[in-house]
Structure formats: C-alpha cells, structure tokens
Design a protein around this motif. Sequence first.
Motif, PDB file in Angstrom:
ATOM      1  N   ALA A   1       0.849  -1.189   0.000  1.00  0.00           N
ATOM      2  CA  ALA A   1       0.000   0.000   0.000  1.00  0.00           C
ATOM      3  C   ALA A   1       0.886   1.241   0.000  1.00  0.00           C
ATOM      4  CB  ALA A   1      -0.915   0.007   1.216  1.00  0.00           C
ATOM      5  N   ILE A   2       0.315   2.345  -0.461  1.00  0.00           N
ATOM      6  CA  ILE A   2       1.026   3.624  -0.429  1.00  0.00           C
ATOM      7  C   ILE A   2       0.778   4.274   0.928  1.00  0.00           C
ATOM      8  CG2 ILE A   2       1.288   5.884  -1.501  1.00  0.00           C
ATOM      9  CD1 ILE A   2       2.188   3.568  -3.252  1.00  0.00           C
ATOM     10  N   VAL A   3       1.844   4.479   1.686  1.00  0.00           N
ATOM     11  CA  VAL A   3       1.757   5.095   3.009  1.00  0.00           C
ATOM     12  C   VAL A   3       2.692   6.291   3.037  1.00  0.00           C
ATOM     13  CG1 VAL A   3       2.038   4.776   5.491  1.00  0.00           C
ATOM     14  CG2 VAL A   3       1.231   2.872   4.077  1.00  0.00           C
ATOM     15  N   GLN A   4       2.146   7.455   3.318  1.00  0.00           N
ATOM     16  CA  GLN A   4       2.937   8.687   3.350  1.00  0.00           C
ATOM     17  C   GLN A   4       3.721   8.884   2.045  1.00  0.00           C
ATOM     18  OE1 GLN A   4       1.159   9.587   5.973  1.00  0.00           O
ATOM     19  NE2 GLN A   4       2.873  10.542   7.047  1.00  0.00           N
TER      20      GLN A   4
ATOM     21  N   VAL B   1      -7.816  -4.707  -3.915  1.00  0.00           N
ATOM     22  CA  VAL B   1      -6.803  -3.747  -3.460  1.00  0.00           C
ATOM     23  C   VAL B   1      -7.574  -2.738  -2.614  1.00  0.00           C
ATOM     24  CG1 VAL B   1      -5.010  -2.117  -4.126  1.00  0.00           C
ATOM     25  CG2 VAL B   1      -5.506  -4.092  -5.595  1.00  0.00           C
ATOM     26  N   PRO B   2      -7.753  -3.041  -1.316  1.00  0.00           N
ATOM     27  CA  PRO B   2      -8.652  -2.234  -0.479  1.00  0.00           C
ATOM     28  C   PRO B   2      -8.294  -0.756  -0.408  1.00  0.00           C
ATOM     29  CG  PRO B   2      -8.104  -4.302   0.611  1.00  0.00           C
ATOM     30  CD  PRO B   2      -7.208  -4.195  -0.589  1.00  0.00           C
ATOM     31  N   ASN B   3      -6.991  -0.427  -0.340  1.00  0.00           N
ATOM     32  CA  ASN B   3      -6.630   0.985  -0.173  1.00  0.00           C
ATOM     33  C   ASN B   3      -6.964   1.820  -1.402  1.00  0.00           C
ATOM     34  OD1 ASN B   3      -4.333  -0.513  -1.377  1.00  0.00           O
ATOM     35  ND2 ASN B   3      -3.369   1.500  -1.424  1.00  0.00           N
TER      36      ASN B   3
ATOM     37  N   ALA C   1      -3.127 -17.522 -14.047  1.00  0.00           N
ATOM     38  CA  ALA C   1      -4.107 -16.585 -13.515  1.00  0.00           C
ATOM     39  C   ALA C   1      -3.454 -15.812 -12.381  1.00  0.00           C
ATOM     40  CB  ALA C   1      -5.343 -17.328 -13.006  1.00  0.00           C
ATOM     41  N   PRO C   2      -3.863 -14.568 -12.154  1.00  0.00           N
ATOM     42  CA  PRO C   2      -3.271 -13.794 -11.054  1.00  0.00           C
ATOM     43  C   PRO C   2      -3.576 -14.431  -9.705  1.00  0.00           C
ATOM     44  CG  PRO C   2      -4.478 -12.370 -12.571  1.00  0.00           C
ATOM     45  CD  PRO C   2      -4.840 -13.774 -12.920  1.00  0.00           C
ATOM     46  N   ILE C   3      -2.578 -14.431  -8.817  1.00  0.00           N
ATOM     47  CA  ILE C   3      -2.817 -14.887  -7.453  1.00  0.00           C
ATOM     48  C   ILE C   3      -2.643 -13.733  -6.458  1.00  0.00           C
ATOM     49  CG2 ILE C   3      -2.184 -17.271  -7.910  1.00  0.00           C
ATOM     50  CD1 ILE C   3       0.551 -16.728  -6.754  1.00  0.00           C
ATOM     51  N   ALA C   4      -2.094 -12.605  -6.902  1.00  0.00           N
ATOM     52  CA  ALA C   4      -1.983 -11.412  -6.071  1.00  0.00           C
ATOM     53  C   ALA C   4      -1.824 -10.200  -6.978  1.00  0.00           C
ATOM     54  CB  ALA C   4      -0.798 -11.510  -5.115  1.00  0.00           C
ATOM     55  N   ILE C   5      -2.394  -9.055  -6.556  1.00  0.00           N
ATOM     56  CA  ILE C   5      -2.290  -7.800  -7.291  1.00  0.00           C
ATOM     57  C   ILE C   5      -2.025  -6.697  -6.274  1.00  0.00           C
ATOM     58  CG2 ILE C   5      -3.434  -6.179  -8.849  1.00  0.00           C
ATOM     59  CD1 ILE C   5      -5.205  -8.449  -9.806  1.00  0.00           C
ATOM     60  N   ASP C   6      -0.998  -5.858  -6.534  1.00  0.00           N
ATOM     61  CA  ASP C   6      -0.660  -4.822  -5.568  1.00  0.00           C
ATOM     62  C   ASP C   6      -1.285  -3.484  -5.951  1.00  0.00           C
ATOM     63  OD1 ASP C   6       0.926  -3.642  -7.536  1.00  0.00           O
ATOM     64  OD2 ASP C   6       2.807  -4.423  -6.723  1.00  0.00           O
TER      65      ASP C   6
END
Length: 272
Positions: free
Chosen positions: A103-106, A204-206, A246-251
Amino acid sequence: GTRKTTWRIGAEYDLAPSTFVYATVSTGYKAGGFNDGCLAGTRALGIDCPAALAVPATTLFYQPEHLRSYEAGLKTRFWRNRASLNVTAFDYDYTNLQLSGVAIVQGAPRYVTTNAGSASVQGLEVEGVVNATASGSFNYTLALLDAHYVSYTPDGVHSWAGNKLDRAPSTVVTLGYEHRFRTAGGQLKAGLAARASSAYTIGVPNQLLQYPIPSHTTGDASLGFSPDGAHWSVNALVKNVGGKVAPIAIDSFGMLVPSDPRTVDVRVEYTF
C-alpha cells in the motif's frame, strides 16, 4: 505482547462400523503486531524517528485476529471398503481479519498488514476415493464456498460489506484418475488430474478496487516407474499441462503475481 486462550469442543458418533459423524466448535487467534516504520516524534535507542519512516499509529499497529469456528461432517467407507466419502460443512466467523499487501503510506510503497473488521466464511466440502478396479482408482473433490466481508470500510467511508474475500471461488471441482500397470521389470503408474474453479476476485482495499478473475480449468499428468526388487524409483510430473496462468496477487500499482506456468518435475528416489 498479546496473549489469548483458545478452546475446542468436539464430539463424534459411530453410525456403523465404517461410518461416523462429528461436530466441533472452536476458537482461533492470530496475534497483532507492528508494520515497518515508527511514530513521528518518538525516540528509541537514542535515535529520533526520521520523517521518511514516520507513519500514523493506525498504520504502525494492527490488532489481533479472532476466529469462531463451527464444523460438522461425515466420514464413511463403503462398497466393501473400495470407496470412501468425506463430507464437511463449516462456518468461520472472523473478527479483525488481518489482510496483508503493498500500500502507499505517506507517499511511499510499503508492505503492511491491516485489519478488516469482520468476515464470514461458510462452505461445504466433499471428497473421496473410488477404487474402481484392482489397478485403477478415482479421486474427487467438490468445494462450495461463500466467503465475504460482514463489516469493512477500507477508507473509513465506503463499505465493502457483502464483497467477496480474495481468491474465494464459489465452486471448485477436482477429478483425478490413477492406473497401475504391471510390466516385465516392475510397476508403471500413470495419473491425470483436472481442477475447475469458478470466477473469483482479488482486491486492493486501499484503492477500493476489486479485480475479477474469470473461471478457469487446469490439468496435471504424472508417470512413475518402480523396478521389481530395486531400491530406486523415478517419477515425472507435469503441472498445468495447458499452460494457463491466472493472477494470485495484485498490488496497489496493478502489478500482479501470476500462478505457475506449465512445469515439469522429475524426481528419483532411492531407499537404503
């Protein structure tokens, strides 16, 4: 530190010599912790928290995850013990479900763990083996799943209640067959297996994004040989014969981690 006492209560009953039912109720716990960084204005080991590492307390700390689990099932063998059937129904209730990702933090990318309110996972699993002949056997599984958030606001405003959890297809079916052949010098064993999965999502919740992953089917093939009277054997396995990924994770940047492509493994075993 954090601590928690968990418990489990279970019972089973024999319906017949080769059939029994069971039920359990239990709790689970995953400790909370810290993400990378420090609180602005703090000092540790004589070093002030640098601005580049400073994060808010809501990002630095994440809370313990709690689970209440209900499970019931049946296990049986039939057809003169040539076939087996296991059926399990379950209901998992999560509180402070821990989610991890980039996630993008600050203004900088960080790998962080956060809490996602509460979630519910309910399902039914069926699995078994059928020894159709003295040389061939089938194995099968069926998984039905309903996994969704009960309460979760990723940005503190928008509710994801009812949204599916990551990588939680509603239906997965597998079927495999293995056959053993007698040869002049030993035993040859060949197998085929297929797995069909319905569509699922990766979130990607954020960024309030959920990527749909379409349904797909993969297959594996195996071949092994064991010489008579020898201490060695050789086995070959081809995973994902069709080469589909197939995708197993996406940032947060849209970068994805794909599943494995077609792979070939050869293993030689020797017993002393």
